[in-house]
Write an enzyme that holds these catalytic residues in place. Structure first.
Site, short mmCIF file in Angstrom:
data_model
loop_
_atom_site.label_atom_id
_atom_site.label_comp_id
_atom_site.label_asym_id
_atom_site.label_seq_id
_atom_site.Cartn_x
_atom_site.Cartn_y
_atom_site.Cartn_z
N GLU A 53 0.83 -1.19 0.00
CA GLU A 53 0.00 0.00 0.00
C GLU A 53 0.86 1.25 0.00
OE1 GLU A 53 -0.85 -2.43 2.24
OE2 GLU A 53 -2.84 -3.04 1.52
N THR A 54 0.40 2.26 -0.70
CA THR A 54 0.99 3.59 -0.66
C THR A 54 -0.05 4.50 -0.02
OG1 THR A 54 2.32 3.23 -2.64
CG2 THR A 54 1.88 5.50 -2.03
#
Length: 299
Positions: A53-54
């Protein structure tokens, strides 16, 4: 990182930090734009980072800054899509604000797709206030193909589904040694093709721990989500909103120590609360800091 560096416009730099939240690499992008980036750009940046995830933090109140503000908007993108809940990227986001922006508040609140998520500092770590997602028991025969793809012929003890998070929990039989879990070779393509109804978007494989042996883990787990572009997540806070509920009832405990057995591995401290929420505690370590430049044609 200067204040001016945080203003995002076309062709401008986006400050970024890559953190290791005791378990998983997280790219954390802080931005203070005159106008928020498009979803297309968020997704393109997350795909470029190619991590589980960013996280993107934006201000809610224009008069606030990252040092004085206590409420921010937080969104998470995998390499392929936006997700509703992410633990380690939330922890990393709070760590960036506390450590690098010297945020003066004792507690930060993030407005997310899963409601308000609060994070407070505790010593060298952080405590996240997350929703609890109790799963319901299911007939293993209804998930025969996906279970086969996940654990092969190893014996299983329970199958539960969290319909809210679309996470399927598969518990290995207590007769299995921990090495069974750690040595599983899960083919993400086969796993994804085994379930196409949309009912499941992630598979948790778990087993009972060894609380009598140091450091005393109550349970172990691994998490796979190829439907979201994540073959295997190193450590998954959102999965522990399901695991915490399941194991709390099975073990009769409110406070538990968990370990996610990915190749990187990670430890989580859990406390199931009486108000239907769960505290998840962990630490963050910065491993890289830099900027991402948005080119004129990027949006």
């Amino acid at each position: 990182m200067s204040e001016n560096d945080e203003i995002i416009s076309q062709s401008s730099p986006v400050p970024s930090l890559l953190l290791l939240s005791r378990a998983s690499g997280v790219t954390n992008l802080i931005n203070k734009p005159d106008q928020e980036l498009s979803d297309y750009l968020y997704q393109r940046i997350a795909a470029e980072m190619n991590l589980s995830e960013t996280a993107f933090i934006t201000r809610i109140n224009p008069s606030d800054n990252f040092t004085t503000g206590s409420r921010f908007r937080l969104r998470w993108f995998t390499p392929t899509n936006e997700v509703n809940l992410c633990g380690h990227a939330t922890l990393a986001s709070a760590a960036v604000l506390f450590k690098y922006k010297q945020n003066e508040n004792p507690k930060l609140v993030f407005e997310t797709r899963s409601g308000d998520l609060a994070v407070t500092q505790q010593g060298e770590g952080y405590i996240m206030d997350f929703p609890l997602n109790p799963p319901t028991q299911e007939d293993a025969n209804e998930f025969r193909d996906i279970i086969k793809a996940a654990v092969g012929n190893h014996p299983i003890q329970d199958v539960y589904l969290s319909s809210n998070t679309k996470k399927l929990l598969v518990r290995l039989a207590d007769s299995c040694d921990r090495s069974v879990l750690t040595s599983l070779k899960v083919d993400p393509v086969a796993l994804q093709s085994s379930e196409t109804s949309g009912r499941v978007k992630g598979v948790i494989i778990t087993m009972k721990g060894s609380p009598d042996c140091q450091p005393g883990y109550d349970f172990y787990s691994r998490f796979f989500a190829p439907w979201n572009g994540i073959p295997e997540d190193p450590v998954t806070g959102s999965a522990h909103t399901v695991l915490g509920s399941y194991w709390s009832k099975k073990l009769g405990k409110k406070k538990m120590l968990a370990y996610q057995c990915s190749s990187r591995g990670g430890e989580l401290e859990l406390e199931v609360r009486d108000d239907g929420r769960i505290n998840i505690s962990g630490q963050a370590v910065t491993v890289l800091q830099g900027t991402i430049t948005l080119l004129p044609h990027a949006n």
